[in-house]
Write a protein that holds these residues in place. Structure first.
Motif, PDB file in Angstrom:
ATOM      1  N   ASP A  42      -6.879 -56.292  53.521  1.00  0.00           N
ATOM      2  CA  ASP A  42      -6.781 -56.517  52.086  1.00  0.00           C
ATOM      3  C   ASP A  42      -6.518 -57.999  51.844  1.00  0.00           C
ATOM      4  N   LEU A  43      -7.513 -58.678  51.256  1.00  0.00           N
ATOM      5  CA  LEU A  43      -7.390 -60.119  51.056  1.00  0.00           C
ATOM      6  C   LEU A  43      -6.607 -60.475  49.805  1.00  0.00           C
ATOM      7  N   SER A  44      -6.311 -59.481  48.984  1.00  0.00           N
ATOM      8  CA  SER A  44      -5.613 -59.771  47.725  1.00  0.00           C
ATOM      9  C   SER A  44      -4.212 -60.308  47.948  1.00  0.00           C
ATOM     10  N   SER A  45      -3.658 -60.077  49.148  1.00  0.00           N
ATOM     11  CA  SER A  45      -2.301 -60.555  49.428  1.00  0.00           C
ATOM     12  C   SER A  45      -2.276 -61.983  49.947  1.00  0.00           C
ATOM     13  N   LEU A  46      -3.444 -62.571  50.209  1.00  0.00           N
ATOM     14  CA  LEU A  46      -3.495 -63.919  50.771  1.00  0.00           C
ATOM     15  C   LEU A  46      -3.432 -64.971  49.674  1.00  0.00           C
ATOM     16  N   SER A  47      -2.839 -66.097  50.015  1.00  0.00           N
ATOM     17  CA  SER A  47      -2.754 -67.208  49.070  1.00  0.00           C
ATOM     18  C   SER A  47      -4.081 -67.951  49.013  1.00  0.00           C
ATOM     19  N   ASP A  48      -4.228 -68.824  48.013  1.00  0.00           N
ATOM     20  CA  ASP A  48      -5.437 -69.647  47.921  1.00  0.00           C
ATOM     21  C   ASP A  48      -5.620 -70.488  49.174  1.00  0.00           C
ATOM     22  N   MET A  67      -8.789 -70.323  51.651  1.00  0.00           N
ATOM     23  CA  MET A  67      -9.556 -71.531  51.915  1.00  0.00           C
ATOM     24  C   MET A  67      -9.658 -71.808  53.405  1.00  0.00           C
ATOM     25  N   LYS A  68      -8.602 -71.577  54.136  1.00  0.00           N
ATOM     26  CA  LYS A  68      -8.621 -71.800  55.581  1.00  0.00           C
ATOM     27  C   LYS A  68      -9.656 -70.899  56.245  1.00  0.00           C
ATOM     28  N   LEU A  69      -9.689 -69.643  55.843  1.00  0.00           N
ATOM     29  CA  LEU A  69     -10.675 -68.715  56.406  1.00  0.00           C
ATOM     30  C   LEU A  69     -12.094 -69.124  56.028  1.00  0.00           C
ATOM     31  N   GLU A  70     -12.262 -69.532  54.788  1.00  0.00           N
ATOM     32  CA  GLU A  70     -13.583 -69.961  54.309  1.00  0.00           C
ATOM     33  C   GLU A  70     -14.082 -71.148  55.115  1.00  0.00           C
ATOM     34  N   ARG A  80     -18.671 -63.348  52.444  1.00  0.00           N
ATOM     35  CA  ARG A  80     -18.741 -62.532  51.232  1.00  0.00           C
ATOM     36  C   ARG A  80     -17.401 -61.896  50.829  1.00  0.00           C
ATOM     37  N   PRO A  81     -16.622 -61.300  51.753  1.00  0.00           N
ATOM     38  CA  PRO A  81     -15.334 -60.732  51.323  1.00  0.00           C
ATOM     39  C   PRO A  81     -14.413 -61.775  50.690  1.00  0.00           C
ATOM     40  N   LEU A  82     -14.467 -62.998  51.197  1.00  0.00           N
ATOM     41  CA  LEU A  82     -13.656 -64.068  50.613  1.00  0.00           C
ATOM     42  C   LEU A  82     -14.141 -64.413  49.211  1.00  0.00           C
ATOM     43  N   LEU A  83     -15.456 -64.409  49.027  1.00  0.00           N
ATOM     44  CA  LEU A  83     -16.015 -64.734  47.723  1.00  0.00           C
ATOM     45  C   LEU A  83     -15.700 -63.627  46.716  1.00  0.00           C
ATOM     46  N   VAL A  84     -15.693 -62.390  47.169  1.00  0.00           N
ATOM     47  CA  VAL A  84     -15.288 -61.280  46.307  1.00  0.00           C
ATOM     48  C   VAL A  84     -13.838 -61.468  45.875  1.00  0.00           C
TER      49      VAL A  84
END
Length: 296
Positions: free
Chosen positions: A12-18, A22-25, A283-287
């Motif tokens: 669940d990416l909703s718990s991650l900070s900006d 960004m680091k994952l992206e 894509r999951p990050l962009l979502v």
């Protein structure tokens, strides 16, 4: 994708900070950048040589003019993408050994559509800085309510009093590149001089069907798929909202790879042929960012 990245993207990416997003992206973007873009180099010179070969084949009656026209139109439609990668220094950055090749790719392709490479570079980088800004985006005139309106506007903008050329001139003036305005004029005059010479020497039909008409057909196609479609509706500004992914009726090749244009605006150093793979991983990050994504 690394195992760690894969684990996080499946969570669940909703718990991650900006910052974490960004680091994952950037990890994904880095994975798909840095390799030599052989496809763009082969594409650039292969397309150029194909178009140049059409001329003697038609003039010597080896190839019929109607077939030469079809091939030339395809060639004109394929001109821009290699020079686009060169504009972003993807082949080689300043100071690198193959910098000369990056510039060759840019110059060897752009002259076919009667625009200097440096003009395309300056104005396109301005587009990235100011995408969808009605005052500063040189490509803002491509915006329209729908596809047919976009095509019609593109045709109108190719008229002598079109706003698009004024926006390009304004971009060059903002960057104190007035010399490029004169160079553009020289390109235009050279183009008409070649057409006139061909017509004067009995090759008016060849000039018309192998260069002038293919160019007039290709330019609306290029503007439609490179500018209007990936930015529509073109009202939002910001890193994740100024462009989108979308599903093209003629596929990713037919739309020149622009289905995944959002990846290019986020990370313009990724080669064009790597953007689909980068998009699928990203894509999951962009979502999670709330981006406008098509069903692709």
């Amino acid at each position: 994708m690394t195992a760690a990245t894969g684990d996080i993207l499946s969570a669940d990416l909703s718990s991650l900070s900006d910052a974490q997003l960004m680091k994952l992206e950037r990890q994904i973007a880095k994975k798909h950048s840095g390799m030599f873009p052989w496809l763009m180099v082969i594409w650039a010179f292969g397309n150029l040589l194909c178009w140049l070969a059409v001329w003697p084949l038609v003039l010597l009656d080896i190839m019929p003019l109607w077939l030469g026209f079809i091939v030339a139109t395809i060639n004109m439609s394929m001109v821009y993408l290699p020079t686009h990668d060169a504009q972003h220094d993807i082949i080689a950055r300043p100071g690198q050994k193959l910098r000369w090749l990056n510039e060759w790719v840019g110059h060897a392709t752009s002259w076919m559509i009667i625009l200097p490479f440096e003009v395309l570079r300056v104005t396109h980088l301005d587009h990235h800085r100011h995408a969808n800004d009605p005052e500063l985006d040189p490509d803002y005139t491509s915006h329209a309510a729908g596809p047919w309106a976009a095509l019609w506007r593109t045709v109108k903008e190719r008229q002598p009093k079109g706003q698009r050329q004024n926006d390009y001139l304004a971009s060059l003036e903002r960057h104190d590149r007035q010399g490029l305005i004169l160079l553009t004029l020289a390109y235009k005059l050279g183009f008409f001089a070649i057409l006139f010479t061909l017509a004067w020497t009995g090759f008016a039909l060849e000039a018309f069907f192998l260069w002038w008409l293919p160019l007039q057909i290709a330019m609306p196609y290029l503007v439609f798929y490179l500018s209007w479609a990936p930015h529509h509706p073109g009202t939002a500004r910001g890193r994740y909202t100024e462009t989108r992914s979308w599903k093209s009726a003629i596929g990713n090749i037919g739309s020149m790879g622009m289905q995944f244009h959002i990846v290019h605006h986020l990370h313009p150093y990724i080669p064009l042929d790597r953007t689909p793979a980068a998009y699928r991983e990203m894509r999951p990050l962009l979502v999670a960012r709330g981006c406008e994504l098509g069903d692709n």
